[in-house]
Design a protein around this motif. Structure first.
Motif, PDB file in Angstrom:
ATOM      1  N   LEU A 651     -54.055 -47.689 -20.515  1.00 14.94           N
ATOM      2  CA  LEU A 651     -52.660 -47.860 -20.108  1.00 14.94           C
ATOM      3  C   LEU A 651     -52.354 -49.344 -20.124  1.00 14.94           C
ATOM      4  O   LEU A 651     -53.063 -50.131 -19.491  1.00 14.94           O
ATOM      5  CB  LEU A 651     -52.428 -47.278 -18.716  1.00 14.94           C
ATOM      6  N   THR A 652     -51.309 -49.731 -20.832  1.00 14.24           N
ATOM      7  CA  THR A 652     -50.973 -51.145 -21.018  1.00 14.24           C
ATOM      8  C   THR A 652     -49.508 -51.384 -20.714  1.00 14.24           C
ATOM      9  O   THR A 652     -48.641 -50.603 -21.118  1.00 14.24           O
ATOM     10  CB  THR A 652     -51.277 -51.593 -22.465  1.00 14.24           C
ATOM     11  N   GLY A 653     -49.242 -52.465 -20.021  1.00 16.46           N
ATOM     12  CA  GLY A 653     -47.881 -52.970 -19.868  1.00 16.46           C
ATOM     13  C   GLY A 653     -47.803 -54.348 -20.499  1.00 16.46           C
ATOM     14  O   GLY A 653     -48.731 -55.157 -20.369  1.00 16.46           O
ATOM     15  N   PHE A 654     -46.710 -54.645 -21.208  1.00 17.89           N
ATOM     16  CA  PHE A 654     -46.619 -55.922 -21.920  1.00 17.89           C
ATOM     17  C   PHE A 654     -45.219 -56.521 -21.796  1.00 17.89           C
ATOM     18  O   PHE A 654     -44.229 -55.806 -21.596  1.00 17.89           O
ATOM     19  CB  PHE A 654     -46.989 -55.760 -23.399  1.00 17.89           C
ATOM     20  N   GLY A 691     -42.635 -53.285 -22.484  1.00 17.20           N
ATOM     21  CA  GLY A 691     -42.830 -51.846 -22.481  1.00 17.20           C
ATOM     22  C   GLY A 691     -44.230 -51.467 -22.040  1.00 17.20           C
ATOM     23  O   GLY A 691     -45.003 -52.285 -21.524  1.00 17.20           O
ATOM     24  N   THR A 692     -44.551 -50.197 -22.250  1.00 14.10           N
ATOM     25  CA  THR A 692     -45.851 -49.651 -21.878  1.00 14.10           C
ATOM     26  C   THR A 692     -46.431 -48.849 -23.027  1.00 14.10           C
ATOM     27  O   THR A 692     -45.692 -48.295 -23.859  1.00 14.10           O
ATOM     28  CB  THR A 692     -45.751 -48.740 -20.638  1.00 14.10           C
ATOM     29  N   GLU A 693     -47.758 -48.772 -23.058  1.00 13.61           N
ATOM     30  CA  GLU A 693     -48.494 -47.956 -24.026  1.00 13.61           C
ATOM     31  C   GLU A 693     -49.509 -47.114 -23.273  1.00 13.61           C
ATOM     32  O   GLU A 693     -50.151 -47.587 -22.334  1.00 13.61           O
ATOM     33  CB  GLU A 693     -49.231 -48.837 -25.038  1.00 13.61           C
ATOM     34  N   LEU A 694     -49.678 -45.884 -23.696  1.00 17.66           N
ATOM     35  CA  LEU A 694     -50.652 -44.994 -23.079  1.00 17.66           C
ATOM     36  C   LEU A 694     -51.368 -44.197 -24.157  1.00 17.66           C
ATOM     37  O   LEU A 694     -50.727 -43.642 -25.056  1.00 17.66           O
ATOM     38  CB  LEU A 694     -49.961 -44.023 -22.107  1.00 17.66           C
ATOM     39  N   ALA A 708     -53.285 -37.468 -26.181  1.00 18.99           N
ATOM     40  CA  ALA A 708     -51.897 -37.686 -25.790  1.00 18.99           C
ATOM     41  C   ALA A 708     -51.608 -39.178 -25.868  1.00 18.99           C
ATOM     42  O   ALA A 708     -52.410 -40.000 -25.412  1.00 18.99           O
ATOM     43  CB  ALA A 708     -51.629 -37.162 -24.385  1.00 18.99           C
ATOM     44  N   VAL A 709     -50.475 -39.506 -26.449  1.00 18.31           N
ATOM     45  CA  VAL A 709     -50.101 -40.903 -26.653  1.00 18.31           C
ATOM     46  C   VAL A 709     -48.629 -41.072 -26.316  1.00 18.31           C
ATOM     47  O   VAL A 709     -47.813 -40.187 -26.609  1.00 18.31           O
ATOM     48  CB  VAL A 709     -50.374 -41.330 -28.121  1.00 18.31           C
ATOM     49  N   ALA A 710     -48.284 -42.217 -25.728  1.00 20.15           N
ATOM     50  CA  ALA A 710     -46.883 -42.512 -25.418  1.00 20.15           C
ATOM     51  C   ALA A 710     -46.640 -44.010 -25.542  1.00 20.15           C
ATOM     52  O   ALA A 710     -47.499 -44.824 -25.191  1.00 20.15           O
ATOM     53  CB  ALA A 710     -46.514 -42.030 -24.024  1.00 20.15           C
ATOM     54  N   ALA A 711     -45.467 -44.347 -26.052  1.00 16.28           N
ATOM     55  CA  ALA A 711     -45.016 -45.737 -26.107  1.00 16.28           C
ATOM     56  C   ALA A 711     -43.567 -45.763 -25.654  1.00 16.28           C
ATOM     57  O   ALA A 711     -42.726 -45.049 -26.213  1.00 16.28           O
ATOM     58  CB  ALA A 711     -45.139 -46.299 -27.520  1.00 16.28           C
ATOM     59  N   VAL A 712     -43.284 -46.565 -24.657  1.00 19.03           N
ATOM     60  CA  VAL A 712     -41.914 -46.719 -24.165  1.00 19.03           C
ATOM     61  C   VAL A 712     -41.606 -48.212 -24.155  1.00 19.03           C
ATOM     62  O   VAL A 712     -42.251 -48.977 -23.418  1.00 19.03           O
ATOM     63  CB  VAL A 712     -41.745 -46.131 -22.754  1.00 19.03           C
ATOM     64  N   GLY A 713     -40.660 -48.636 -24.974  1.00 22.81           N
ATOM     65  CA  GLY A 713     -40.370 -50.055 -25.108  1.00 22.81           C
ATOM     66  C   GLY A 713     -38.901 -50.377 -24.924  1.00 22.81           C
ATOM     67  O   GLY A 713     -38.026 -49.502 -24.995  1.00 22.81           O
ATOM     68  N   LYS A 714     -38.666 -51.628 -24.700  1.00 18.47           N
ATOM     69  CA  LYS A 714     -37.310 -52.176 -24.662  1.00 18.47           C
ATOM     70  C   LYS A 714     -37.331 -53.454 -25.479  1.00 18.47           C
ATOM     71  O   LYS A 714     -37.934 -54.453 -25.076  1.00 18.47           O
ATOM     72  CB  LYS A 714     -36.879 -52.467 -23.225  1.00 18.47           C
TER      73      LYS A 714
END
Length: 909
Positions: A651-654, A691-694, A708-714
């Motif tokens: 899990l990453t936040g950037f 955003g975040t990466e999972l 399972a993979v997710a990417a949520v960015g702005k």
């Protein structure tokens, strides 16, 4: 910066000499099926800097500083990643023989290359980073490359210029746009598999690198699997067929090893109509090991690629002829002929010396690359535009007429377009029967010669304290010109600008023939010196690194034509543009337990603008963007890693901010200040990426794996940049915007508008079954959302409000009306289902594998990106053009591939 590095060095040295107790873990690695030793495998402790490499007998010995429970990670090219829980007590640990299973999914990398080829068809979409991620074992990054990549998803919204690609330690990123040119090693999949990848800001042994990550491709034959490999592929994407053959000798008793490889790829047309594909590649590497410590490696690569390009289209054109439509081609004598071909042939020759001892290694190399990169184009001179999608040929032109809608003419235009939607080569030849060419097929050519020198050292100061350093220098001489490819039946071309009726080359002849240089001719010179140093330190529960770099970069233009529009600034040398840049980054990892750990990274760096954004109009003059300076990048990330026996994840936040960037664009505009072909220069442009990466992977059983993979960015514009337009003033007395040739339009109100960097949200759920009898199948369902087309910055300036006839604001150009007209709307969200599978056999030492994939199984229609046209640069014209709901200058979009397949058969012995 220097005080900080020195202080950190002394701090780490103090801890390094504090404890020297160590244990060893040893073992032998063999192939599970063939029982042959696995050499050059990387064995490391998860969450630490400790690693070693297996020798030619598969033997490894890893030094560990403290007793405890660990996860031993074993990674080898063409084998499945193996994770082994170990417990180190008060003595050394012998694991005996460990077996690695062949990775029958390696052909999926070939599948990725066929996807990456699509990115190279157009400059506007070539910034995708999928090729950079080929070597990673990270689940999230694998999904980003193999599944999200077909929708031009960008990891963290980054352009590929933010990643570094190295070939034997030497950077392959181009001066022109900062991006690696994937075509330079296209078709060489077998011999470029040996890669080392670091993600994001992680420490790399080879370079300071970029914020996206770094990949080093090692071409030494000793690192490749010995033997012969033959393969063939079939696809309906960019190419239809491929043949490849590779032979690697292995290291012989006299210390010699060599590899040779060749491939051929072809298609009359790919998935998009009219996109021919014609490519071949040759590779050779010769390695000589003088002794256990010294070796040299000579590498030669030549990849030649010719392909037909395609175009973004408006929704109006899409509704008429569909997503596969391409206006650049037409039939000539029953054969497909594309007016816009791209040809790349830039062979690379490289010599490296490697020194390696127990505590120090050094890689020194020199590379020479010279070749051509050309793009053809059909030019027209005092003649109708030959593009069948030219706005005057479409129904919307008559519907949106200021004189009122003419439905009869609109219907006639529709029927005419549907009856003849492609480029008409016969009309082009007919128009050229009068001697002087009305149409010319020409190439925009860049002939580049680049020399690179590089040395990278890795020093083990103590068992806990490591040091990496590097020096590099590269110099470029780039000749840029337009060359007549085909006069299309004419006798000559008059090299005169059709708008200003001025000479492009006042010192040369006016009449030009085939293969002559015309229109523009100049050189670009660039050179760069870069150095970096890095310190890494590890303790039982934590590790850290700090790295710094310094670079100096010089750009200069040399004009070879005296242009009548810029007689004082077109010929000769420009002033040199000099940039001194520096950067620093650091990372810290803390192990909560052997199964859970945290890491954080941060960086601050300046970097020079890429060459294409330094000169305003390099084809015609020496003008440099005023007050141009380094770009600034600030990045931080925080990561949580989970390593349970059956469940692993990250899990990453950037957060990343790009500041003080510059962008140069070219187009025709009807602005509030007037109409002209302009060069738009954006300065003080900031962008924000957060955003975040999972990524989660669960081993349900020995055969079934769930992911399972997710990417949520702005990803947004973070400033209101300044906009200026530049234009020539020669040969005209009327309709000039002004006599100075430049207008400062002030700021563009674009802060918080979304960036056109691919989908900003992406999700995937996958399942994979791997049978003990060596066949496997997998399925991934993907959902991608929040994708946006690129905005026109010029329409967000105050000039958009002005009536060009009165130089006063339009009466109804209120803030509310303008904001509603220019509101940014997302592209459609979409689902994609992808299937992959394969089977392998081992018969009498012969290895056979089959790989197949189907992407977008349900043939979903989706847009991968696009851009707003800037032609309607004033509110009155914009409003009139949009009244019908089908504007003539609507945004243009690229459409993703529908259902496509890839099939590969390989035979190794």
């Amino acid at each position: 910066m220097r005080l900080f590095l020195c202080g950190t060095f002394l701090f780490m040295w103090h801890f390094a000499i504090w404890s020297q107790t160590s244990f060893s873990v040893e073992g032998i690695l063999l192939s599970y099926r063939s029982k042959i030793p696995v050499e050059n495998a990387k064995i490391n402790l998860e969450g630490t800097n400790a690693y070693t490499v297996s020798n030619d007998e598969g033997v490894f010995v890893l030094s560990i500083q403290n007793s405890g429970d660990y996860i031993l990670e074993i990674e080898a090219t063409d084998y499945i990643l193996k994770r082994v829980p170990i417990s180190v007590e008060n003595g050394n640990l012998d694991l005996g023989t460990l077996y690695l299973e062949e990775d029958i999914q390696i052909e999926q990398a070939d599948n990725l290359i066929s996807l990456s080829d699509a990115e190279l068809l157009d400059d506007e979409v070539s910034s995708n980073s999928s090729g950079l991620l080929r070597a990673t074992r990270d689940l999230f990054l694998n999904r980003a490359a193999f599944d999200f990549g077909q929708a031009f998803f960008r990891v963290r919204g980054y352009d590929s210029q933010n990643g570094t690609v190295l070939l034997n330690g030497i950077s392959m990123n181009k001066f022109y746009d900062g991006r690696p040119q994937w075509n330079n090693w296209g078709g060489m999949n077998d011999v470029t598999r040996n890669q080392q990848f670091t993600n994001g800001l992680e420490a790399s042994d080879y370079t300071f690198g970029g914020i996206l990550g770094n990949t080093n491709i090692d071409t030494r034959p000793s690192g490749l699997r010995p033997g012969t490999r033959l393969s063939t592929s079939y696809s309906n994407r960019t190419y239809a067929g491929r043949l490849m053959a590779t032979y690697t000798s292995g290291v012989q008793k006299n210390g010699l090893a060599y590899s040779v490889s060749g491939s051929r790829r072809w298609a009359k047309q790919g998935y998009i109509d009219g996109t021919l594909y014609d490519a071949f590649s040759f590779f050779g590497a010769l390695e000589y090991q003088f002794n256990e410590k010294n070796s040299i490696n000579l590498t030669a690569l030549w990849a030649s690629n010719r392909r037909g390009r395609s175009s973004a289209i408006t929704e109006e054109v899409f509704d008429l002829v569909g997503k596969k439509y391409n206006p650049y081609w037409g039939e000539q004598n029953g054969e497909i002929r594309n007016s816009r071909e791209r040809k790349i042939s830039e062979p690379i020759f490289m010599l490296n010396h490697y020194f390696s001892s127990d505590r120090f290694s050094l890689n020194t190399g020199i590379a020479y690359q010279s070749g051509s990169n050309s793009r053809s184009r059909l030019g027209y001179y005092n003649a109708p535009n030959p593009d069948p999608t030219y706005y005057r040929y479409l129904p919307s032109f008559y519907i949106n007429s200021p004189l009122g809608a003419n439905f009869s003419s609109a219907n006639a235009a529709k029927e005419g377009f549907l009856n003849e939607p492609q480029l008409n080569w016969s009309q082009v030849y007919t128009a050229n029967t009068n001697g002087n060419a009305a149409y010319v097929l020409y190439d925009d050519v860049a002939d580049d010669t680049q020399v690179s020198l590089n040395t990278v050292g890795n020093l083990i100061l103590t068992d806990r304290f490591l040091m990496d350093f590097g020096l590099s220098y590269k110099t470029l001489n780039s000749e840029n010109y337009a060359r007549i490819n085909d006069l299309l039946g004419a006798d000559f071309h008059a090299d005169i600008d059709p708008f200003s009726e001025t000479l492009n080359d006042s010192n040369g002849t006016v009449e030009k023939g085939e293969d002559d240089i015309f229109n523009y001719n100049y050189k670009m010179k660039a050179d760069q010196f870069e150095s970096f140093v890095q310190f890494k330190y590890s303790q039982e529960r934590w590790s850290a690194f700090i790295s710094g770099k310094y670079a100096t970069t010089n750009y200069q233009r040399v004009g070879l034509f005296k242009n009548d529009r810029y007689p004082q600034s077109s010929l000769g040398e420009s002033d040199a543009a000099v940039f001194n840049s520096l950067g620093g980054k650091s990372g810290f990892t803390y192990k909560l337990t052997e199964r859970h750990w945290l890491s954080a990274h941060g960086s601050y760096m300046t970097r020079p603008p890429v060459l294409q954004n330094v000169f305003i109009n390099p084809r015609e003059n020496n003008s440099v963007v005023p007050n141009i300076s380094n770009e600034i990048n600030t990045t931080v990330d925080l990561n949580y890693f989970l390593r349970l026996p059956k469940l692993t994840g990250r899990l990453t936040g950037f957060y990343t901010r790009f500041q003080n960037t510059t962008d140069v664009n070219f187009f025709f505009v009807d602005a509030g200040v007037g109409s002209d072909f302009v060069q738009e220069v954006l300065t003080r442009l900031d962008r924000l990426h957060m955003g975040t990466e999972l990524g989660l992977e669960y081993q349900l059983s020995s055969a079934v794996k769930l992911t399972a993979v997710a990417a949520v960015g702005k990803y947004v514009y973070a400033s209101d940049p300044n906009v200026a337009i530049n234009f020539d003033t020669a040969g005209r007395e009327e309709d000039l915007i002004n006599l100075e040739g430049t207008v400062d339009l002030g700021v563009a109100k674009i802060k918080d508008y979304k960036l056109a960097q691919g989908p900003q949200q992406a999700y995937a759920i996958g399942i994979e079954y791997r049978d003990p009898k060596y066949w496997w199948v997998g399925a991934t369902t993907n959902y991608l959302a929040n994708n946006y087309a690129g905005i026109s910055t010029l329409t967000r300036t105050r000039s958009f409000y002005l009536d060009p006839e009165t130089n006063s604001p339009f009466a109804d150009a209120t803030e509310e009306n303008v904001n509603n007209a220019l509101a940014q709307r997302p592209l459609d969200n979409f689902y994609l289902l992808n299937l992959v599978g394969g089977k392998s056999w081992l018969k009498n030492g012969k290895y056979i594998s089959v790989f197949a994939s189907v992407n977008n199984l349900f043939d979903a229609v989706f847009r991968t990106g696009g851009y707003e046209q800037s032609r309607n640069g004033n509110y009155g014209q914009f409003k009139q053009d949009n009244l019908s709901g089908t504007p003539s200058f609507a945004p243009k979009y690229w459409y993703g591939y529908g259902r496509t397949y890839f099939l590969n058969l390989a035979y190794s012995f």
